[in-house]
Design a protein around this motif. Structure first.
Motif, PDB file in Angstrom:
ATOM      1  N   ALA A  60       7.633   4.022   7.477  1.00  0.00           N
ATOM      2  CA  ALA A  60       6.096   4.631   7.817  1.00  0.00           C
ATOM      3  C   ALA A  60       5.260   4.395   6.822  1.00  0.00           C
ATOM      4  CB  ALA A  60       6.933   6.032   7.379  1.00  0.00           C
ATOM      5  N   ILE A  61       6.077   3.525   5.198  1.00  0.00           N
ATOM      6  CA  ILE A  61       5.452   2.916   4.649  1.00  0.00           C
ATOM      7  C   ILE A  61       5.301   1.389   4.858  1.00  0.00           C
ATOM      8  CG2 ILE A  61       5.931   2.521   2.298  1.00  0.00           C
ATOM      9  CD1 ILE A  61       6.967   4.838   1.088  1.00  0.00           C
ATOM     10  N   SER A  62       6.317   1.311   5.485  1.00  0.00           N
ATOM     11  CA  SER A  62       6.150   0.191   5.939  1.00  0.00           C
ATOM     12  C   SER A  62       5.103  -0.553   7.352  1.00  0.00           C
ATOM     13  CB  SER A  62       7.223  -0.789   6.332  1.00  0.00           C
ATOM     14  OG  SER A  62       7.125  -2.098   6.702  1.00  0.00           O
ATOM     15  N   ILE A 112       6.352  -4.877  13.973  1.00  0.00           N
ATOM     16  CA  ILE A 112       7.076  -5.999  14.100  1.00  0.00           C
ATOM     17  C   ILE A 112       8.408  -5.640  12.360  1.00  0.00           C
ATOM     18  CG2 ILE A 112       7.327  -8.039  12.978  1.00  0.00           C
ATOM     19  CD1 ILE A 112       5.177  -9.536  14.596  1.00  0.00           C
ATOM     20  N   ASN A 113       7.589  -5.157  11.444  1.00  0.00           N
ATOM     21  CA  ASN A 113       7.925  -4.632  10.725  1.00  0.00           C
ATOM     22  C   ASN A 113       8.277  -3.923  10.910  1.00  0.00           C
ATOM     23  OD1 ASN A 113       6.470  -6.909   9.294  1.00  0.00           O
ATOM     24  ND2 ASN A 113       5.642  -5.556   7.205  1.00  0.00           N
ATOM     25  N   CYS A 114       8.322  -2.166  10.793  1.00  0.00           N
ATOM     26  CA  CYS A 114       8.685  -1.247  11.237  1.00  0.00           C
ATOM     27  C   CYS A 114      10.255  -1.170  12.127  1.00  0.00           C
ATOM     28  CB  CYS A 114       7.846  -0.063  12.031  1.00  0.00           C
ATOM     29  SG  CYS A 114       6.915   0.569  10.852  1.00  0.00           S
ATOM     30  N   SER A 115      10.242  -2.380  13.031  1.00  0.00           N
ATOM     31  CA  SER A 115      11.881  -2.638  14.167  1.00  0.00           C
ATOM     32  C   SER A 115      12.291  -3.451  12.918  1.00  0.00           C
ATOM     33  CB  SER A 115      10.678  -3.383  15.367  1.00  0.00           C
ATOM     34  OG  SER A 115      10.126  -3.388  15.809  1.00  0.00           O
ATOM     35  N   ILE A 116      12.155  -4.401  12.104  1.00  0.00           N
ATOM     36  CA  ILE A 116      13.011  -4.765  11.121  1.00  0.00           C
ATOM     37  C   ILE A 116      13.769  -3.972   9.863  1.00  0.00           C
ATOM     38  CG2 ILE A 116      12.925  -6.502   9.407  1.00  0.00           C
ATOM     39  CD1 ILE A 116      11.177  -8.432  10.266  1.00  0.00           C
ATOM     40  N   ILE A 117      12.643  -2.957   9.490  1.00  0.00           N
ATOM     41  CA  ILE A 117      13.294  -1.595   8.802  1.00  0.00           C
ATOM     42  C   ILE A 117      14.384  -1.012  10.198  1.00  0.00           C
ATOM     43  CG2 ILE A 117      12.836   0.185   7.354  1.00  0.00           C
ATOM     44  CD1 ILE A 117      10.173  -1.114   6.547  1.00  0.00           C
ATOM     45  N   LEU A 118      14.189  -0.399  10.562  1.00  0.00           N
ATOM     46  CA  LEU A 118      14.770   0.086  12.340  1.00  0.00           C
ATOM     47  C   LEU A 118      16.558  -0.598  11.601  1.00  0.00           C
ATOM     48  CD1 LEU A 118      15.243   2.931  13.850  1.00  0.00           C
ATOM     49  CD2 LEU A 118      14.450   1.681  15.571  1.00  0.00           C
ATOM     50  N   PHE A 119      15.983  -1.477  11.994  1.00  0.00           N
ATOM     51  CA  PHE A 119      17.421  -2.366  12.070  1.00  0.00           C
ATOM     52  C   PHE A 119      18.428  -2.616  10.789  1.00  0.00           C
ATOM     53  CE2 PHE A 119      20.009  -6.721  11.457  1.00  0.00           C
ATOM     54  CZ  PHE A 119      20.284  -6.505  12.523  1.00  0.00           C
ATOM     55  N   VAL A 120      17.813  -2.547  10.116  1.00  0.00           N
ATOM     56  CA  VAL A 120      18.167  -2.271   8.575  1.00  0.00           C
ATOM     57  C   VAL A 120      18.577  -1.133   8.140  1.00  0.00           C
ATOM     58  CG1 VAL A 120      17.832  -2.517   6.409  1.00  0.00           C
ATOM     59  CG2 VAL A 120      16.687  -4.249   7.496  1.00  0.00           C
ATOM     60  N   ILE A 121      18.280   0.073   8.281  1.00  0.00           N
ATOM     61  CA  ILE A 121      18.134   1.072   8.429  1.00  0.00           C
ATOM     62  C   ILE A 121      19.773   1.850   9.331  1.00  0.00           C
ATOM     63  CG2 ILE A 121      16.038   2.108   7.339  1.00  0.00           C
ATOM     64  CD1 ILE A 121      16.218   3.945   9.911  1.00  0.00           C
ATOM     65  N   SER A 122      19.839   1.374  10.691  1.00  0.00           N
ATOM     66  CA  SER A 122      20.761   1.333  11.586  1.00  0.00           C
ATOM     67  C   SER A 122      22.210   0.655  10.949  1.00  0.00           C
ATOM     68  CB  SER A 122      20.614   0.742  12.936  1.00  0.00           C
ATOM     69  OG  SER A 122      19.026   1.290  13.481  1.00  0.00           O
ATOM     70  N   GLY A 179       5.498  13.205   1.592  1.00  0.00           N
ATOM     71  CA  GLY A 179       7.136  13.848   2.121  1.00  0.00           C
ATOM     72  C   GLY A 179       7.649  12.317   2.015  1.00  0.00           C
ATOM     73  N   THR A 180       7.629  11.292   1.919  1.00  0.00           N
ATOM     74  CA  THR A 180       7.677  10.326   1.314  1.00  0.00           C
ATOM     75  C   THR A 180       9.326  10.288   1.145  1.00  0.00           C
ATOM     76  OG1 THR A 180       7.169   9.455  -0.086  1.00  0.00           O
ATOM     77  CG2 THR A 180       6.098   8.399   1.411  1.00  0.00           C
ATOM     78  N   PHE A 181       9.303  10.997  -0.485  1.00  0.00           N
ATOM     79  CA  PHE A 181      10.449  10.461  -1.742  1.00  0.00           C
ATOM     80  C   PHE A 181      10.834  12.369  -1.393  1.00  0.00           C
ATOM     81  CE2 PHE A 181       8.571   6.530  -2.448  1.00  0.00           C
ATOM     82  CZ  PHE A 181       9.424   5.866  -1.952  1.00  0.00           C
ATOM     83  N   PHE A 182      10.215  13.342  -1.399  1.00  0.00           N
ATOM     84  CA  PHE A 182      10.408  14.596  -1.448  1.00  0.00           C
ATOM     85  C   PHE A 182       9.729  15.779  -0.395  1.00  0.00           C
ATOM     86  CE2 PHE A 182       7.359  13.573  -4.243  1.00  0.00           C
ATOM     87  CZ  PHE A 182       6.761  14.448  -4.404  1.00  0.00           C
ATOM     88  N   PRO A 183       9.920  16.822   0.113  1.00  0.00           N
ATOM     89  CA  PRO A 183       9.135  17.665   1.123  1.00  0.00           C
ATOM     90  C   PRO A 183       7.856  18.104   0.418  1.00  0.00           C
ATOM     91  CG  PRO A 183      11.480  18.749   1.138  1.00  0.00           C
ATOM     92  CD  PRO A 183      11.058  17.392   0.141  1.00  0.00           C
ATOM     93  N   ILE A 184       6.751  18.096   1.309  1.00  0.00           N
ATOM     94  CA  ILE A 184       5.944  18.850   0.538  1.00  0.00           C
ATOM     95  C   ILE A 184       5.513  19.530   0.556  1.00  0.00           C
ATOM     96  CG2 ILE A 184       4.681  16.497   1.840  1.00  0.00           C
ATOM     97  CD1 ILE A 184       3.472  18.631   3.845  1.00  0.00           C
ATOM     98  N   THR A 185       6.661  20.940   0.987  1.00  0.00           N
ATOM     99  CA  THR A 185       6.890  22.142   0.651  1.00  0.00           C
ATOM    100  C   THR A 185       6.929  22.120  -0.340  1.00  0.00           C
ATOM    101  OG1 THR A 185       9.248  22.281   0.991  1.00  0.00           O
ATOM    102  CG2 THR A 185       7.428  22.495   3.521  1.00  0.00           C
ATOM    103  N   ILE A 186       7.341  21.680  -1.925  1.00  0.00           N
ATOM    104  CA  ILE A 186       6.871  21.872  -2.881  1.00  0.00           C
ATOM    105  C   ILE A 186       6.048  21.292  -3.353  1.00  0.00           C
ATOM    106  CG2 ILE A 186      10.183  21.695  -2.877  1.00  0.00           C
ATOM    107  CD1 ILE A 186       9.551  18.786  -4.379  1.00  0.00           C
ATOM    108  N   HIS A 203       1.907  12.317   8.246  1.00  0.00           N
ATOM    109  CA  HIS A 203       1.888  13.289   9.996  1.00  0.00           C
ATOM    110  C   HIS A 203       3.037  11.877  10.238  1.00  0.00           C
ATOM    111  CE1 HIS A 203      -0.509  16.593   9.895  1.00  0.00           C
ATOM    112  NE2 HIS A 203      -1.627  15.431   8.991  1.00  0.00           N
ATOM    113  N   VAL A 204       2.522  10.937   9.594  1.00  0.00           N
ATOM    114  CA  VAL A 204       3.521   9.549  10.196  1.00  0.00           C
ATOM    115  C   VAL A 204       5.338   9.372  10.292  1.00  0.00           C
ATOM    116  CG1 VAL A 204       3.875   7.210  10.224  1.00  0.00           C
ATOM    117  CG2 VAL A 204       1.575   7.710  10.432  1.00  0.00           C
ATOM    118  N   VAL A 205       4.886  10.244   9.011  1.00  0.00           N
ATOM    119  CA  VAL A 205       6.548  10.361   7.875  1.00  0.00           C
ATOM    120  C   VAL A 205       7.248  11.478   8.869  1.00  0.00           C
ATOM    121  CG1 VAL A 205       7.900  11.116   6.386  1.00  0.00           C
ATOM    122  CG2 VAL A 205       5.960   9.912   5.716  1.00  0.00           C
TER     123      VAL A 205
END
Length: 248
Positions: A60-62, A112-122, A179-186, A203-205
């Protein structure tokens, strides 16, 4: 619109080797430093490892960074310094087509960038590929959202240095409190309401985390409707603002 998109793609491909390195290296740094490093002290987080929790946020950040900076700094350089917009408008193309092509190219950079990151985390087994492949088309939609937001600022800033204001007052808070590094509920209730109502990255996250982890929920539908509505409004607004800047 297609011709403007094609022009930007051709320029991008001339330096593709350099352009593909950052979106490949950056998620690795975040994963090792925060996901696997800090994650050793955090342990499981919301039922998954901390690395798996932040992996969708990295996508999402990318999406945000690639589309936003493409349609702020890069578009401003093409408009003001290189005079590419003026040269293009001198042809049968109109400003609406030029801006539309810029927005679609910003969304393409997101894809393009999100596809690359998806490949990395996969590679690290941090994505449920049953649903994670939907990240690719969704990253284009989120790219439209952030590109349109960026183009609104491009249409009103007096100088390129003024992009520091939306970068540090909007993009950085979204990076930290969506909500990137912790839930927004806190978060405190007022901050959580602001994040839900005004920060697109929230919403994207939420959607990317649901798709990547395979944990779908009705809240994702609400976020999708929010993104579609705001994207359409910002898309139209950005074209109108750019029309006023360049024509009137």
């Amino acid at each position: 619109v297609w011709k403007v998109w094609l022009r930007n793609k051709d320029v991008f491909m001339k330096t593709y080797k350099v352009n593909f390195i950052p979106p490949f290296i950056e998620p690795l740094l975040y994963l090792f430093a925060i996901g696997f490093g800090l994650g050793l002290y955090i342990g499981n987080f919301d039922g998954v490892s901390y690395a798996a929790y932040i992996a969708p946020a990295l996508i999402a950040i990318s999406s945000m960074y690639s589309a936003f900076f493409e349609c702020t700094f890069a578009s401003y350089v093409r408009m003001y310094y290189q005079k590419t917009f003026d040269a293009t408008i001198a042809t049968p193309l109109v400003i609406e087509e030029v801006v539309g092509g810029e927005l679609l190219w910003g969304a393409t950079k997101s894809l393009i960038n999100c596809s690359i990151i998806l490949f990395v985390i996969s590679i690290f087994g941090l994505a449920n590929l049953t649903w994670a492949l939907l990240v690719i088309p969704f990253s284009f939609l989120s790219g439209i959202l952030f590109a349109s937001l960026a183009m609104c600022f491009t249409a009103i800033v007096p100088s390129i240095d003024s992009f520091n204001y939306p970068t540090y007052l909007l993009i950085t808070p979204m990076f930290l409190f969506s909500g990137t590094f912790f839930p927004i509920t806190i978060l405190p209730t007022p901050v959580r309401i602001i994040a839900e109502a005004f920060l697109p990255l929230t919403h994207v996250v939420r959607i990317l985390r649901g798709l990547t982890l395979g944990s779908l929920g009705w809240d994702m539908l609400f976020s999708l409707v929010w993104i579609l509505g705001v994207s359409a409004a910002l898309f139209i607004l950005s074209i109108n603002l750019m029309h006023k800047r360049l024509i009137i």
